[in-house]
Design an enzyme around this catalytic site. Structure first.
Site, PDB file in Angstrom:
ATOM      1  N   CYS A  32       0.739  -1.014   0.184  1.00 54.44           N
ATOM      2  CA  CYS A  32      -0.137  -0.286   0.086  1.00 54.44           C
ATOM      3  C   CYS A  32       1.031   0.911  -0.175  1.00 54.44           C
ATOM      4  CB  CYS A  32      -0.894   0.044   0.902  1.00 54.44           C
ATOM      5  SG  CYS A  32      -1.456   1.245   1.487  1.00 54.44           S
TER       6      CYS A  32
ATOM      7  N   CYS B  51      -0.449   4.356   2.038  1.00 54.80           N
ATOM      8  CA  CYS B  51      -0.097   4.092   3.154  1.00 54.80           C
ATOM      9  C   CYS B  51       1.481   4.321   3.940  1.00 54.80           C
ATOM     10  CB  CYS B  51      -0.596   3.292   3.836  1.00 54.80           C
ATOM     11  SG  CYS B  51      -2.395   2.467   3.055  1.00 54.80           S
ATOM     12  N   ASP B  52       2.788   3.395   3.188  1.00 55.79           N
ATOM     13  CA  ASP B  52       3.590   3.997   3.438  1.00 55.79           C
ATOM     14  C   ASP B  52       4.542   4.639   3.127  1.00 55.79           C
ATOM     15  OD1 ASP B  52       2.607   1.589   5.415  1.00 55.79           O
ATOM     16  OD2 ASP B  52       2.985   0.013   3.999  1.00 55.79           O
TER      17      ASP B  52
END
Lengths: 299, 106
Positions: free
Chosen positions: A129, A132-133
Site C-alpha cells: 500500500c 499508506c506507507d
C-alpha cells in the site's frame, strides 16, 4: 435461523445487507477482519457516482452505519465452511448458523510475490500500500513491482517523495493507463526496469535491496532500495467454498451478472466472482443484484 | 483504562520506564486501516483490568519516534516491555490478536 447470511463486510457484502434488510429479511454479516474491505486503503474515491470526493474509510463507515441502522447483525468470525440442504449452514470459528440463502462477498486481497521472507519483511520495507506507507520513504530509494493502474499510481505517488523510484514490470508494455506511463517517463527520478521480475529480497531485518532478473537475458541485477511496493494484482480467497461452489482456475466464484453460483440459493457478489470490471460501483451493484435474487429465492 | 497520547516528551517516562508492558499504536489520520484498528485498540484498553498500558503515537506529529523504531508501515503495533520492543504487528488485525500481542509480553 437467518434469511440471508452474507460472507464478507466489504462494499458488496454491506450493499447486499442494505437491500436484504430493506426487503424485510433477517440478515447476518460475517467478517473475518474489519468492515469496509479493500476500499479502506483508498485515501480518496472520486469515481463513485453522486459523491464527488470521499475517503475510503468514510465511505466504508457510512456503508456500515447504514446497514447497522437497518438492523444488520455483524459478527467478526472466520468462515470455515458452508453446506447446502433443506436449510443452508455456515460454519465459522465461532459457531454454526442456519439460513435460507447465502451471499458470498469475500472480495479479493493483494497478491504476494511469493518470495522467501516476503511476509517477514512486511513492516521492514515490503509494502502492498503505497498511499499508506509511502510517506515513510521520503528521500529514499524504492521500487514498485507491477504493470497495472495500481502500480503506475503507486510509482507516481512515490516519485513525489522518494529520491528514486524503480518501476519493475515483467513485460515491456503496461496494462495501465497510457497517460500515467507518459507522466512517469517525464519524471527524472523514475527508472523503468522492464521484462524483469523480482527474484530475491535482500537484507536481514530491513529490506536493503531487491534482486531483479531480466527475463530475456537471464542477467541478474541488484537494486539498492529501502522499500518494495508490490502491486501485481489481487487474488480471491474462496478455497473454503470449493467443495460445494464452482471456482475458476484463478479461484474466483463462477457467477455471471445475475450473481448466481452453481448452487441454488447461493450467490456471489463483488470482486470474489468472475467478472471483468472490479470497481466500487460494480461491487455495490452486485450487492443489490445478489440480495434481490436471494429475496426472490426465499419468497 | 485511558489511552495515552504518546509524544517524544512523555515517551521516556510513560513507555521506556513503565513498570508494566505498554501497547503502542502508531497511526495517522490519512491511513484507512489505522482508523479501523484504532477503535479496536481503544476497546482493548477499555476492557483491560490492569497489567499493561495502552498509548498511541501519531506518526505525522511524532516523526522522530516513528523513525526511531523503524516504522515503515502503519498501522503498526509495538509492545514495549522493560524499555524494549517485545512484540510487533503490522497491518489491521482482529481484536483477539491485539490482546494476544499484549498478553504474550506480560
Amino acid at each position: 435461523m437467518y434469511d440471508i447470511i452474507i460472507i464478507g463486510a466489504g462494499t458488496a457484502g454491506l450493499s447486499a445487507a442494505i437491500y436484504g434488510l430493506r426487503a424485510g429479511k433477517k440478515v447476518l454479516v460475517l467478517e473475518q477482519l474489519s468492515y469496509g474491505g479493500q476500499i479502506i486503503n483508498t485515501p480518496e474515491i472520486e469515481n463513485y457516482p453522486g459523491i464527488k470526493n470521499i475517503s475510503g474509510f468514510d465511505f466504508a463507515t457510512g456503508l456500515y452505519e447504514q446497514a447497522a441502522a437497518l438492523g444488520a447483525e455483524v459478527k467478526y468470525e472466520q468462515v470455515t465452511g458452508i453446506a447446502d440442504g433443506a436449510e443452508k449452514t455456515v460454519t465459522t470459528s465461532g459457531g454454526t448458523y442456519n439460513c435460507k440463502a447465502i451471499i458470498i462477498a469475500t472480495g479479493a486481497k493483494n497478491r504476494p510475490l511469493g518470495l522467501e521472507r516476503e511476509t517477514e519483511l512486511v513492516g521492514g520495507g515490503v509494502s502492498y500500500c503505497a498511499t499508506c506507507d509511502g510517506a515513510f520513504y521520503k528521500k529514499r530509494p524504492v521500487a514498485v513491482n507491477g504493470g497495472g493502474n495500481t502500480a503506475l499510481e503507486d510509482a507516481l505517488f512515490l516519485s513525489n517523495y522518494c529520491s528514486k523510484v524503480y518501476l519493475i514490470h515483467r513485460r515491456d508494455a503496461f496494462r495501465g493507463e497510457v497517460k500515467q506511463v507518459e507522466q512517469l517517463k517525464a519524471k527524472e527520478n523514475v527508472e523503468f526496469v522492464l521484462n524483469a521480475t523480482v527474484t530475491a529480497l535482500l537484507g536481514r531485518e530491513q529490506l536493503e535491496g531487491v534482486e531483479v532478473t531480466d527475463k530475456i537475458s537471464g542477467e541478474k541485477r541488484t537494486l539498492q532500495v529501502d522499500g518494495l511496493f508490490i502491486a501485481i494484482g489481487q487474488m480471491p480467497e474462496n478455497a473454503v467454498f470449493a467443495p460445494l461452489i464452482k471456482l475458476d482456475a484463478a479461484g474466483y466464484v463462477e457467477a455471471g451478472e445475475d450473481c448466481r453460483t452453481n448452487v441454488e440459493g447461493i450467490y456471489a457478489a463483488g470482486d470474489c466472482r468472475t467478472k471483468t470490471v472490479r470497481q466500487l460501483t460494480t461491487a455495490a451493484a452486485d450487492g443489490a443484484v445478489a440480495a434481490l435474487a436471494a429475496c426472490a429465492y426465499i419468497g | 483504562m485511558e489511552v495515552m497520547t504518546i509524544t517524544s516528551e512523555n515517551f521516556e517516562k510513560e513507555v521506556l520506564q513503565s513498570a508494566e508492558p505498554v501497547l503502542i499504536d502508531f497511526w495517522a489520520s490519512w491511513c484507512g486501516p489505522c482508523r479501523m484498528l484504532s477503535p479496536i485498540v481503544d476497546q482493548v484498553a477499555a476492557e483491560a483490568t490492569g497489567g499493561f498500558k495502552v498509548g498511541k503515537v501519531n506518526v505525522d506529529e511524532e516523526g522522530e519516534l516513528a523513525e526511531q523504531f523503524n516504522i515503515m508501515n502503519i498501522p503498526c503495533l509495538l509492545v514495549f516491555k522493560d524499555g524494549k520492543v517485545a512484540n510487533k504487528s503490522v497491518g489491521m488485525i482482529p481484536k483477539p490478536q491485539v490482546e494476544q500481542l499484549v498478553k504474550s509480553a506480560m
